[in-house]
Motif scaffolding. Structure first.
Motif, short mmCIF file in Angstrom:
data_model
loop_
_atom_site.label_atom_id
_atom_site.label_comp_id
_atom_site.label_asym_id
_atom_site.label_seq_id
_atom_site.Cartn_x
_atom_site.Cartn_y
_atom_site.Cartn_z
N ASN A 1 0.82 -1.22 0.00
CA ASN A 1 0.00 0.00 0.00
C ASN A 1 0.85 1.27 0.00
O ASN A 1 0.79 2.06 0.92
N GLU A 2 1.63 1.44 -1.01
CA GLU A 2 2.52 2.61 -1.09
C GLU A 2 2.26 3.41 -2.36
O GLU A 2 3.18 3.98 -2.95
N GLU A 3 1.00 3.48 -2.81
CA GLU A 3 0.74 4.09 -4.12
C GLU A 3 1.30 5.50 -4.25
O GLU A 3 1.81 5.87 -5.30
N ASP B 1 5.33 -6.54 -4.76
CA ASP B 1 4.08 -6.07 -4.19
C ASP B 1 3.54 -7.12 -3.24
O ASP B 1 3.19 -8.23 -3.62
N ASP B 2 3.45 -6.76 -1.96
CA ASP B 2 3.08 -7.69 -0.91
C ASP B 2 1.57 -7.68 -0.70
O ASP B 2 1.09 -7.42 0.38
N GLY B 3 0.81 -7.93 -1.77
CA GLY B 3 -0.65 -7.97 -1.67
C GLY B 3 -1.29 -6.63 -1.36
O GLY B 3 -2.23 -6.57 -0.56
N ASP C 1 13.34 0.37 1.81
CA ASP C 1 11.91 0.49 2.00
C ASP C 1 11.30 1.34 0.89
O ASP C 1 11.96 2.16 0.28
N ALA C 2 9.99 1.14 0.69
CA ALA C 2 9.32 1.85 -0.40
C ALA C 2 8.83 3.22 0.02
O ALA C 2 8.35 3.99 -0.79
N ASP C 3 8.93 3.55 1.31
CA ASP C 3 8.30 4.78 1.77
C ASP C 3 9.25 5.98 1.72
O ASP C 3 8.95 7.03 2.26
N LEU C 4 10.41 5.78 1.08
CA LEU C 4 11.40 6.85 0.89
C LEU C 4 12.00 7.34 2.20
O LEU C 4 12.54 8.43 2.27
N GLN C 5 11.92 6.52 3.25
CA GLN C 5 12.63 6.88 4.48
C GLN C 5 14.13 6.65 4.29
O GLN C 5 14.94 7.30 4.92
N ASN C 6 14.46 5.69 3.44
CA ASN C 6 15.86 5.47 3.09
C ASN C 6 16.11 6.15 1.75
O ASN C 6 15.59 5.72 0.75
N LEU D 1 7.49 6.17 20.34
CA LEU D 1 6.79 4.89 20.50
C LEU D 1 7.25 3.86 19.48
O LEU D 1 7.22 2.66 19.72
N ARG D 2 7.68 4.33 18.31
CA ARG D 2 8.17 3.44 17.27
C ARG D 2 9.65 3.15 17.47
O ARG D 2 10.15 2.10 17.07
N ARG D 3 10.35 4.09 18.16
CA ARG D 3 11.79 3.91 18.34
C ARG D 3 12.10 2.97 19.49
O ARG D 3 13.07 2.23 19.46
N THR E 1 1.03 5.62 6.05
CA THR E 1 1.42 5.45 7.45
C THR E 1 2.25 4.19 7.62
O THR E 1 2.24 3.32 6.75
N SER E 2 2.94 4.11 8.75
CA SER E 2 3.75 2.94 9.04
C SER E 2 2.85 1.70 9.08
O SER E 2 1.73 1.75 9.56
N LYS E 3 3.38 0.59 8.57
CA LYS E 3 2.58 -0.64 8.54
C LYS E 3 2.74 -1.42 9.84
O LYS E 3 2.19 -2.49 9.98
N TYR E 4 3.53 -0.90 10.74
CA TYR E 4 3.77 -1.64 11.97
C TYR E 4 3.06 -1.02 13.16
O TYR E 4 3.48 -0.01 13.70
N1 UDP Z 1 5.87 -3.72 3.95
C1 UDP Z 1 5.54 -4.88 3.25
N2 UDP Z 1 4.64 -5.74 3.81
C2 UDP Z 1 4.09 -5.53 5.03
C3 UDP Z 1 4.46 -4.37 5.75
C4 UDP Z 1 5.37 -3.50 5.18
O1 UDP Z 1 6.03 -5.11 2.15
O2 UDP Z 1 3.28 -6.34 5.46
C5 UDP Z 1 6.86 -2.78 3.36
C6 UDP Z 1 6.39 -1.35 3.29
O3 UDP Z 1 5.69 -1.09 2.08
C7 UDP Z 1 7.69 -0.60 3.34
C8 UDP Z 1 8.55 -1.47 4.23
O4 UDP Z 1 7.96 -2.75 4.20
O5 UDP Z 1 8.30 -0.53 2.06
C9 UDP Z 1 8.66 -0.93 5.66
O6 UDP Z 1 7.38 -0.67 6.18
P1 UDP Z 1 7.07 0.59 7.08
O7 UDP Z 1 7.67 1.81 6.47
O8 UDP Z 1 5.61 0.63 7.32
O9 UDP Z 1 7.82 0.22 8.41
P2 UDP Z 1 8.59 1.21 9.41
O10 UDP Z 1 9.32 2.24 8.58
O11 UDP Z 1 7.55 1.82 10.28
O12 UDP Z 1 9.51 0.29 10.13
#
Ligand code: UDP
Ligand code: MG
Length: 333
Positions: free
Chosen positions: A13-15, A42-44, A95-100, A131-133, A204-207
């Motif tokens: 879900n990273e459209e 793509d993880d579903g 990661d796909a969310d551009l945090q890296n 809380l995430r750290r 949003t974060s997936k975790y």
């Molecule tokens: N992701 C995935 N499957 C999942 C959960 C996350 O492929 O069930 C991918 C997500 O799209 C992202 C990466 O794993 O590219 C890290 O996820 P996220 O940014 O939500 O985690 P965080 O940065 O909070 O550790």
């Protein structure tokens, strides 16, 4: 020519992030002057991620590859799937969310070219909530004490792996896994570099809390069976305490008489301690069996050969008879 590179990116879900992600990855890899591919797994996803990936694969024909899973399997399984579809001599995950920032890949590759087979990263300015750290801090501490290994930030997925390490990871048959830790168990030369960490671009974060807890258990069970052994030790200690307590009670009773023993209440305690301890030991023994089953079903490679010296690559021509002849000749002269 420089060795080839595969980027492996799990997508769930990273459209909103995909267009920028792929553009920046392609630009960063173009600048490296080596053959590369971007593998998006793509993880579903249930949003438009798939369509975005397909569009990008068409736009950058040959350089961008999409692998679509039928449902959500979790980040690490998606990464493993990507490793299986990557052909590069080096694989970089992110990661796909551009945090890296993909722009850091060049610095990772510089370390790979120096001969490191696993290059980790440390997020210097981590942009996540406390809380995430906090769980991450706990996880890192746990891994460090359990494996004694050298890396400080297992949560950061921007990492480079040599092909040999990737192949070893792919040989492991376990379902719940934690890729960076697994990789380290096959690494020969590891290093870490500091990288920039951005805020999540969109989504949003997936975790959530429970997924993090789950991840923590995956991590613990993929590293060690030590907690099972702790049961045996704790049970043994408890039993010994119970026996010592019983002996103490007996001695006091003999010295000070029966009224001291409070109608046997303390004796009962001593007996209960011993029995509890025996139960724990029994559970620990069961645990030892379960731990071995667990290790066996994972079917990880038994060992990882770092290198072989003295091999010529030609078929073996030397035989014991030759050696015997040599000895005889030697004696004759
Ligand atoms: N992701 C995935 N499957 C999942 C959960 C996350 O492929 O069930 C991918 C997500 O799209 C992202 C990466 O794993 O590219 C890290 O996820 P996220 O940014 O939500 O985690 P965080 O940065 O909070 O550790
Ligand atoms: Mg993230």
């Amino acid at each position: 020519m420089k060795s080839s590179l595969s980027l492996v990116i799990p997508v769930y879900n990273e459209e909103e992030n995909l267009d920028e992600l792929v553009d920046r990855c392609v630009a960063a890899c173009d600048a490296l002057g080596r053959p590369y591919e971007v593998v998006l797994v793509d993880d579903g996803s249930r949003d438009a991620s798939r369509e975005r990936i397909e569009a990008k694969a068409r736009q950058f024909g040959g350089r961008v590859k999409g692998v679509f899973l039928n449902r959500n399997y979790g980040q690490h399984n998606a990464v493993i799937c990507g490793l299986g579809h990557a052909d590069g001599a080096t694989v970089v995950t992110l990661d796909a969310d551009l945090q890296n920032p993909p722009e850091e890949i060049g610095r990772l590759m510089a370390k790979v070219d120096e001969g490191y087979d696993v290059v980790g990263t440390v997020r210097v300015n981590r942009q996540d909530s406390l809380l995430r750290r906090l769980p991450s801090l706990l996880i890192n501490r746990m891994v460090m004490s359990a494996t004694g290994v050298m890396m400080h930030d297992y949560g950061c997925m921007l990492r480079a792996y040599d092909r040999r390490v990737v192949d070893a990871i792919l040989e492991c048959r376990e379902r719940s896994t934690f890729v960076p830790v697994l990789a380290n168990s096959f690494a020969c030369r590891t290093t870490e570099i500091d990288v920039h960490h951005d805020e999540r671009k969109a989504g949003t974060s997936k975790y959530g809390l429970f997924r993090l807890l789950n991840l923590m258990f995956d991590l613990m069970t993929s590293m060690t069976t030590a907690p099972l052994r702790m049961l045996t030790y704790a049970g043994g200690a408890l039993s010994l305490c119970g026996i010592a307590f019983g002996a103490f009670l007996l001695a006091m009773r003999l010295l000070l008489g029966s009224e001291w023993a409070a109608q046997g209440i303390f004796t009962l305690f001593a007996v209960v301690f011993v029995l509890l301890g025996v139960q724990l030991v029994a559970m620990g023994l069961l645990g030892e069996f379960i731990g071995r089953i667990h290790i066996d079903v994972r079917q990880r490679p038994r060992y990882f050969v770092e290198r072989i010296v003295g091999a010529t690559g030609v078929r073996l021509t030397w035989s014991p008879e030759d050696a015997a002849d040599e000895v005889l000749e030697h004696q004759a002269t």
